[in-house]
Design a protein around this motif. Structure first.
Motif, short mmCIF file in Angstrom:
data_model
loop_
_atom_site.label_atom_id
_atom_site.label_comp_id
_atom_site.label_asym_id
_atom_site.label_seq_id
_atom_site.Cartn_x
_atom_site.Cartn_y
_atom_site.Cartn_z
N VAL A 1 -19.20 58.65 58.62
CA VAL A 1 -18.45 58.21 59.80
C VAL A 1 -19.26 58.60 61.04
O VAL A 1 -20.20 59.40 60.95
N PRO A 2 -18.92 58.04 62.21
CA PRO A 2 -19.70 58.35 63.42
C PRO A 2 -19.77 59.84 63.77
O PRO A 2 -20.77 60.30 64.30
N ARG A 3 -18.72 60.61 63.45
CA ARG A 3 -18.73 62.06 63.75
C ARG A 3 -18.42 62.83 62.46
O ARG A 3 -17.31 63.31 62.27
N PRO A 4 -19.41 62.95 61.59
CA PRO A 4 -19.15 63.55 60.27
C PRO A 4 -18.69 65.00 60.33
O PRO A 4 -17.86 65.42 59.51
N TYR A 5 -19.17 65.77 61.30
CA TYR A 5 -18.79 67.18 61.36
C TYR A 5 -17.36 67.34 61.86
O TYR A 5 -16.67 68.29 61.48
N ALA A 6 -16.89 66.41 62.67
CA ALA A 6 -15.49 66.42 63.09
C ALA A 6 -14.60 66.11 61.89
O ALA A 6 -13.57 66.77 61.67
N GLU A 7 -14.99 65.12 61.10
CA GLU A 7 -14.22 64.78 59.90
C GLU A 7 -14.24 65.92 58.89
O GLU A 7 -13.22 66.27 58.29
N MET A 8 -15.39 66.53 58.71
CA MET A 8 -15.49 67.66 57.80
C MET A 8 -14.61 68.80 58.30
O MET A 8 -13.92 69.45 57.51
N GLY A 9 -14.61 69.01 59.61
CA GLY A 9 -13.76 70.04 60.19
C GLY A 9 -12.29 69.77 59.93
O GLY A 9 -11.53 70.68 59.61
N ARG A 10 -11.88 68.51 60.04
CA ARG A 10 -10.50 68.15 59.75
C ARG A 10 -10.16 68.51 58.30
O ARG A 10 -9.10 69.05 58.02
N ARG A 11 -11.08 68.25 57.40
CA ARG A 11 -10.85 68.51 55.97
C ARG A 11 -10.76 70.01 55.65
O ARG A 11 -10.05 70.39 54.74
N VAL A 12 -11.54 70.82 56.37
CA VAL A 12 -11.59 72.25 56.04
C VAL A 12 -10.81 73.12 57.02
O VAL A 12 -10.75 74.34 56.87
N GLY A 13 -10.23 72.50 58.04
CA GLY A 13 -9.41 73.25 58.99
C GLY A 13 -10.20 73.98 60.06
O GLY A 13 -9.88 75.12 60.40
#
Length: 155
Positions: free
Chosen positions: A26-38
């Protein structure tokens, strides 16, 4: 019993689990990863950078199925005298299609994998390696059948 790596907390481990096989495209992978891991995007990125700096993360990149892209590959084994190990490794490592190159305790003591766009190109590279290194005991061991396994290391 599996020993946990030192200096990694639960968030680091969760990030490593996501990076291995669930890296978001996705355009902001670390934001998405952050959503997944809290965690916040900035926190995830800072931790990834810290783990890279510590040598825990070597690289982040895609894995391709080379055969589906029209490439061919072979496993190679060479019998290299100890005094020629460094120079042989240097010759082999200058080819971008070499994906692994390692030393083993065996009569054929250097093993590497080589990927190229054709069988003819593989043969040409192996001949170049033989000529540049002066070694003749270099085997090409192409796979008859490929059995791929998914390798993740649960944190």
């Amino acid at each position: 019993m599996k020993q946990k790596p030192q200096n990694l907390d639960d968030l680091d481990r969760a990030i490593l689990n996501e990076i291995q096989s669930n890296f978001p495209l996705v355009p902001r992978p670390y934001a998405e990863m952050g959503r997944r891991v809290g965690a916040a995007e900035e926190e995830v990125l800072a931790r990834v950078k810290a783990m890279q700096h510590a040598g825990i993360i070597r690289r982040i990149g895609a894995n391709f199925t080379s055969r589906k892209l029209g490439y061919t590959s072979t496993l190679c084994a060479a019998r290299v005298p100890p005094e020629k190990l460094e120079s042989f490794a240097a010759v082999v490592n200058r080819y971008p299609g070499v994906t692994h190159n390692y030393l083993r305790k065996h009569r054929f003591n250097v093993w590497f994998t080589l990927i190229a766009e054709s069988e003819a190109r593989l043969a040409k590279i192996l001949q170049e390696i033989r000529e540049a290194s002066g070694l003749t005991e270099l085997l090409s061991l192409p796979a008859k059948e490929v059995f791929k396994i998914k390798v993740d290391f649960p944190m």
